[in-house]
Design a protein around this motif. Structure first.
Motif, short mmCIF file in Angstrom:
data_model
loop_
_atom_site.label_atom_id
_atom_site.label_comp_id
_atom_site.label_asym_id
_atom_site.label_seq_id
_atom_site.Cartn_x
_atom_site.Cartn_y
_atom_site.Cartn_z
N ASN A 66 0.82 -1.22 0.00
CA ASN A 66 0.00 0.00 0.00
C ASN A 66 0.85 1.27 0.00
O ASN A 66 0.37 2.35 0.33
N TYR A 67 2.11 1.13 -0.39
CA TYR A 67 2.97 2.31 -0.60
C TYR A 67 3.42 2.33 -2.05
O TYR A 67 3.73 1.28 -2.62
N THR A 167 0.22 11.60 10.64
CA THR A 167 1.09 11.07 9.59
C THR A 167 2.51 11.63 9.73
O THR A 167 2.69 12.84 9.85
N ARG A 208 2.46 6.49 1.16
CA ARG A 208 1.29 5.64 1.43
C ARG A 208 0.16 6.04 0.48
O ARG A 208 -0.08 7.22 0.26
N GLU A 209 -0.52 5.03 -0.06
CA GLU A 209 -1.49 5.28 -1.14
C GLU A 209 -2.60 6.27 -0.77
O GLU A 209 -3.01 7.06 -1.61
N ASP A 210 -3.05 6.24 0.48
CA ASP A 210 -4.17 7.13 0.83
C ASP A 210 -3.77 8.61 0.81
O ASP A 210 -4.63 9.49 0.84
N THR A 213 -3.89 11.85 -3.67
CA THR A 213 -5.28 12.18 -4.03
C THR A 213 -5.30 13.33 -5.04
O THR A 213 -4.28 13.97 -5.29
N LYS A 227 -0.25 12.34 -7.53
CA LYS A 227 -1.11 11.45 -8.30
C LYS A 227 -0.68 11.36 -9.77
O LYS A 227 -0.74 10.29 -10.38
#
Ligand SMILES: *Cc1c(COP(=O)(O)O)cnc(C)c1O
Length: 360
Positions: A66-67, A167, A208-210, A213, A227
């Protein structure tokens, strides 16, 4: 051919094995009949170079799925703006200021929102890492920012700050791949590669993917949006293809050496040789609180500017180069990155002993 021991803080020493390999492949990379410098970044040959570099880096650092790993340009300094532009949803971020690089990042973030300095070691010329176990982390902070290894001052966090659930974003330019790291503790780990990995001209961002955006600050350029690069596999535009190739070679070299556990062992061994000598020398002194000492950048002084200059000059004549401290602090600094062999540190200490005797 005559190689020196290069103690530069960056661009810095690279493994000789890697330099030889890339020299061998200069005229004809892997049967393509061309150098990687001449190759389309859209070619199959280059795609496998970048894919393999990412795969090896993921393996070395044990990066979870997820990174994302991004190979970007603009250096570490561009991240000082890119991070707030992409992460400051509440327009609040907390900074721990432990040196010039952290300070620059903190100042840049002020352009985009409310950047709070929640701790600093500027009162003692950044010679220590503040206690970060219970800081006044802002309840609405989008992230907490650190510079994990302070290249100019020679300090390193031995324990990550307690971010109280926020974070963590870390600039690891000068300690990248120097020891194992738990990626899951960070939202973003990034660093310019010219310190401990490869040639100048690239920054690696592990994110980290979240945190990737479309919801970025208004006016954020396409090129400064994570992104954009994440969606395009770091090939939105022409990347620093040759740098990616050389970094890939260094990743393979690190794996062949035994990975990051082994690099940590070697780096501790090398740093100990130098710190042990500094601790008993009557002429040279380390400038940093012992518990916060970096394994990568070792600043020291004699306390006399002229003596410092004499040392730097005579060391260079003996093939020990780039030992002058950063222009903002003076004195000396030995950067002993992954690619600096133990023999280089031993040669430095032998020279310092001789210099000390001669100048007693
Ligand atoms: C060198 C360095 C930078 C600046 O890197 P550039 O790639 O020149 O922008 C930032 N942070 C740290 C910790 C550094 O050592």
């Amino acid at each position: 051919m005559s190689r020196v021991y290069n103690f530069s803080a960056g661009p810095a020493v690279l493994p000789e094995e890697v330099l030889k390999e890339v020299a061998d492949e200069m005229m004809d990379y892997n049967g393509t009949g061309m150098s990687v410098m001449e190759m389309s970044h859209r070619s199959a040959a280059f795609q496998s170079i970048i894919d393999e570099a990412e795969k090896d880096l993921r393996e070395l650092m044990n990066i979870p799925d997820n990174y994302k790993v991004l190979f970007l340009q603009g250096g570490a300094s561009q991240q000082f703006a890119m991070i707030p532009m992409n992460l400051m949803k509440n327009k609040v971020a907390d900074y721990i200021v432990t040196g010039q690089w952290a300070k620059k990042a903190y100042q840049e973030a002020q352009k985009y929102g409310k950047a709070n300095k929640i701790a600093s070691s500027e009162d003692e010329t950044f010679s220590y890492i503040p206690d970060c176990s219970d800081l006044p982390v802002s309840p609405d902070a989008d992230y907490v920012y650190i510079c994990e290894n302070n290249t100019i001052y020679g300090t390193k966090y031995k324990e990550l700050p307690n971010t109280k659930g926020k974070t963590l974003v870390a600039d690891v330019s000068s300690c990248f791949l120097s020891e194992p790291v738990d990626v899951t503790k960070y939202g973003i780990i990034y660093g310019g590669v010219q310190k401990n990995i490869g040639p100048a001209g690239m920054v690696i961002v592990i994110i980290r993917e979240d945190l990737i955006t479309e919801d970025v600050l208004p006016g954020t350029p396409t090129m400064l949006t994570y992104k954009t690069h994440s969606d395009a596999g770091s090939l939105y535009n022409t990347p620093n293809a040759y740098c990616i190739y050389v970094c890939g070679k260094v990743f393979k070299w690190l794996k062949a050496m035994g990975g990051l556990e082994e690099m940590k062992r070697r780096n501790e061994e090398k740093a100990k040789i130098l710190y042990d000598y500094l601790d008993q020398s009557k002429l040279f002194h380390g400038t940093v609180v012992a518990k916060d000492r970096s394994l990568m950048n070792v600043p020291f002084v004699t306390g006399d500017k002229e003596m410092d200059a004499k040392f730097v000059k005579e060391a260079a004549a003996a093939g020990l180069v780039n030992l002058k401290g950063h222009r903002s602090v003076g004195g000396m600094r030995a950067s002993i990155y992954n690619a600096m062999p133990k023999a280089g540190v031993e040669a430095l200490v032998a020279f310092m002993k001789k210099f000390e005797e001669e100048n007693a």
